[in-house]
Design an enzyme around this catalytic site. Structure first.
Site, mmCIF file in Angstrom:
data_model
loop_
_atom_site.group_PDB
_atom_site.id
_atom_site.type_symbol
_atom_site.label_atom_id
_atom_site.label_comp_id
_atom_site.label_asym_id
_atom_site.label_seq_id
_atom_site.Cartn_x
_atom_site.Cartn_y
_atom_site.Cartn_z
ATOM 1 N N HIS A 1 0.864 -1.377 0.099
ATOM 2 C CA HIS A 1 -0.078 -0.068 -0.090
ATOM 3 C C HIS A 1 0.786 1.200 -0.183
ATOM 4 O O HIS A 1 0.420 2.295 -0.584
ATOM 5 C CB HIS A 1 -1.108 -0.011 1.247
ATOM 6 C CG HIS A 1 -2.263 -0.755 0.501
ATOM 7 N ND1 HIS A 1 -2.196 -2.387 0.468
ATOM 8 C CD2 HIS A 1 -3.209 -0.487 -0.316
ATOM 9 C CE1 HIS A 1 -3.129 -2.638 -0.187
ATOM 10 N NE2 HIS A 1 -4.003 -1.814 -0.692
ATOM 11 N N CYS B 1 -9.368 -3.663 -11.317
ATOM 12 C CA CYS B 1 -8.798 -2.271 -10.480
ATOM 13 C C CYS B 1 -7.626 -2.980 -9.692
ATOM 14 O O CYS B 1 -7.178 -1.998 -8.976
ATOM 15 C CB CYS B 1 -9.761 -1.847 -9.362
ATOM 16 S SG CYS B 1 -10.371 -3.601 -8.575
ATOM 17 N N ASP C 1 -4.312 -8.975 -5.384
ATOM 18 C CA ASP C 1 -4.492 -10.420 -4.654
ATOM 19 C C ASP C 1 -4.725 -11.627 -5.399
ATOM 20 O O ASP C 1 -4.218 -12.622 -5.087
ATOM 21 C CB ASP C 1 -5.896 -10.230 -3.803
ATOM 22 C CG ASP C 1 -5.415 -9.350 -2.469
ATOM 23 O OD1 ASP C 1 -4.461 -9.512 -1.938
ATOM 24 O OD2 ASP C 1 -6.410 -8.331 -2.315
ATOM 25 N N GLU D 1 -11.051 -11.744 -6.865
ATOM 26 C CA GLU D 1 -9.486 -11.653 -6.460
ATOM 27 C C GLU D 1 -9.027 -12.899 -5.689
ATOM 28 O O GLU D 1 -7.932 -13.129 -5.118
ATOM 29 C CB GLU D 1 -9.171 -10.381 -5.302
ATOM 30 C CG GLU D 1 -10.161 -9.990 -4.436
ATOM 31 C CD GLU D 1 -9.789 -8.846 -3.785
ATOM 32 O OE1 GLU D 1 -8.838 -8.048 -3.933
ATOM 33 O OE2 GLU D 1 -10.371 -8.128 -2.960
#
Ligand code: PEP
Ligand code: MG
Length: 585
Positions: free
Chosen positions: A196, A509, A462, A438
């Site tokens: 992140h 995404c 993921d 995911e």
């Protein structure tokens, strides 16, 4: 520059494009070391005065940072107010002054002793909220000790000069402060392209290199640093010639960015007339303006878990609602896809008691956590429903593993709807609800899931992690993180086909969606929508506008005949260079 220091080049993982050239700034989290030392009787009052000055300076700094924040209800403002209150606490002042006078200790040693005693007390407290106050105390203690030593205290929001931050790691709380800071870029020992820290850097357009492994060891304080976020290089103590060379590269990068901005307003239509939506991934409402400027057709992924960071309490329904409403109103009739909380894994919230798990990526995260904590979940869903009357809202669930879990989540949405109805609060009854795909099991049963939702959004960060069994934040296995692995391409194809057979649109995404190298392949795989960090939108748009959709589809058919990611990568690069000679891949 110290002529004796030799230039060193470190290779890490390119996390966010751009070139930064400037002084390095070592962001240290450890408390500065104070050594037991005493002073002569005559010097005692000088130490007391030095301590008072450091305290006053610390207060001044915290107040100055706090006063730059406009929104007084914002958590950051509140935290800084807590810090200020701790600095003003007479106990800290009196105990330290007494310790200096009674023992003839130096100010830093006396303060260190008082601080450690208080920290020990906080550490023993059971209540998590009060224990958190210990973390605040440590932070202000750090600031006072740094001021006593005459150094700049250590936090991103306190950095006023344009510097390149060097750190072992940055917490999500640190990265939220980058938005209004003066930092030029950052380099960390740990992290990967999909951690992140890296994602936030890209969203904010700050150059970054992560996973450098030993940058904090190699960096010698205060030296100049060059950071190349595209090549994943950090150059310590560069020669003057290298600085000149990179200054040129920086100029060229800015020019390229300006050229690209011309594409922002144009629609994403291929040469044979297929239209795609290019959407933005955002973490904070403040990013909406950057997204709109970059030409986003809406928000394809709003990572709402960031609302939990940097704060001591849980956000309530009203706060969720107001936050989402801000974003939804900015985008007017363009869709805003709000993802319900994806906490856990590498995203944490200090106020929630997330268990220490052996394997957090596979633990109680995202939808699993929400289904366990239904009140927290329903609070958010009500807020999303309420925000839906202000524009075009879509809601999606992260980490859905199969139909039963989806049904359970939908049941909570039904309850939230019923509650709002009883309260006579308006909401968009036709609001789209989608599922992120995911987890490999969801990809495999995509045909079953497609009957239950209005859209799919593929989370490749993921999906790749779980399908290839590679920890997405572990720099040691990042070489195995291969979006072009035939297994991944087949999974994506399967999800798109299942979605289209059921008549629902399929979006992507994950970070793969914003990598220009993959744009042509994703077009060929039939994706309807790509959502990415805003700064990537113009480049992806430029490539898609020069592409022919049916040719891309044919090309993907051929690519899928190859059996290794390496082969596919070679063929794809060659194709992209032939088709788009002016681009850099
Ligand atoms: C993903 O997994 O690809 C995704 C978009 O979600 P996140 O990165 O927030 O886990
Ligand atoms: Mg994910």
């Amino acid at each position: 520059m110290d002529a004796r220091r030799k230039m060193r080049v470190l290779k890490g993982i390119p996390a966010s494009d751009g070139i930064a050239i400037g002084q390095g700034y070592f962001l240290n989290r450890a408390l500065p070391r104070a050594v037991q030392s005493t002073v002569s009787h005559e010097k005692v009052e000088e130490e007391v005065a030095a301590f008072h000055r450091a305290l006053a300076r610390s207060k001044e700094q915290v107040r100055a940072i706090r006063d730059t924040l406009e929104d007084h209800s914002a958590e950051h403002y509140q935290i800084l107010s807590v810090h200020l209150a701790l600095l003003e606490d007479s106990m800290l002042l009196e105990q330290t002054t007494r310790t200096i006078r009674e023992n003839q200790f130096t100010a830093d040693w006396a303060f260190n002793k008082v601080l450690q005693n208080l920290l020990d007390t906080f550490h023993r407290i059971e209540d998590p909220y009060l224990r958190e106050r210990g973390a605040d105390l440590r932070q202000i203690g750090h600031r006072v000790l740094e001021n006593l030593a005459g150094r700049q205290p250590d936090s991103i929001s306190a950095i006023k000069d344009p510097v390149v931050v060097i750190a072992h790691d940055l917490s999500p709380a640190d990265t939220t402060q980058i938005l209004n800071s003066s930092i030029l870029g950052f380099a960390t020992d740990v992290g990967s392209r999909t951690s992140h820290t890296a994602i936030t850097a890209r969203s904010l357009g700050v150059p970054a290199v992560v996973g450098l492994e030993r940058i904090t060891e190699e960096y010698s304080a205060e030296g100049p640093v060059i950071l190349d976020g595209e090549a994943g290089l950090v150059i310590l103590d560069p020669t003057e010639e290298t600085v000149r060379e990179y200054a040129e590269k920086r100029k060229a990068f800015s020019q390229r960015t300006r050229d690209l901005s011309r594409f922002a307003r144009l629609p994403t239509v291929t040469r044979d007339g297929k239209t795609l939506s290019l959407m933005a991934n955002i973490e904070f409402p403040e990013e909406s303006a950057i997204a709109i400027r970059s030409g986003a057709d809406g928000v394809g992924l709003y990572r709402t878990e960031f609302l939990f960071l940097n704060r001591k309490d849980l956000p309530g329904e009203e706060e969720h609602y107001e936050t989402y409403r801000k974003v939804v109103e900015k985008f007017r009739r363009n869709p805003v896809t709000i993802r319900t909380f994806d906490l856990g894994g590498d995203k944490f919230a200090s106020q929630l008691d997330l268990a220490d798990e052996m394997n957090p990526a596979m633990g109680l995260r995202a939808i699993r956590f929400c289904l366990r904590e239904k009140d927290i979940f329903k609070n958010q869903i009500r807020a999303i429903l309420r925000a839906s009357v202000h524009g075009r809202v879509r809601m999606m669930f992260p980490m859905i593993s199969g139909v039963a879990e989806l049904h359970e989540a939908m049941a909570v949405v039904d309850e939230a709807r019923a509650e709002l109805k009883r309260r006579r609060v308006p909401f968009d009854k036709g609001m789209s609800v989608g599922a992120m795909i995911e987890i490999p099991s969801a990809a495999i049963v995509a045909d079953l899931l497609a009957k239950e939702v209005s859209f799919f959004s593929i989370g490749t960060n993921d999906l790749i992690q779980y399908a290839l069994a590679i920890d997405r934040v572990n720099e040691h296995v990042s070489y195995l993180y291969e979006p072009l692995h035939p297994a991944i391409l087949r999974l994506i194809r399967r999800i798109v086909e299942a979605g289209h057979e059921a008549g629902i649109p399929v979006s992507m995404c994950g970070e793969m969606a914003g990598e220009p190298l993959y744009s042509y392949v994703l077009l060929g795989l039939g994706l309807d929508e790509l959502s990415m960090n805003s700064t990537a939108i113009p480049r992806v748009k430029r490539i898609l506008r020069k592409s022919v959709a049916f040719e891309a589809k044919e090309f993907v058919g051929e690519l899928l005949l190859h059996s290794t990611a390496g082969e596919i990568d070679r063929i794809l690069r060659k194709k992209m260079e032939d088709l788009f000679p002016a681009e850099r891949f």
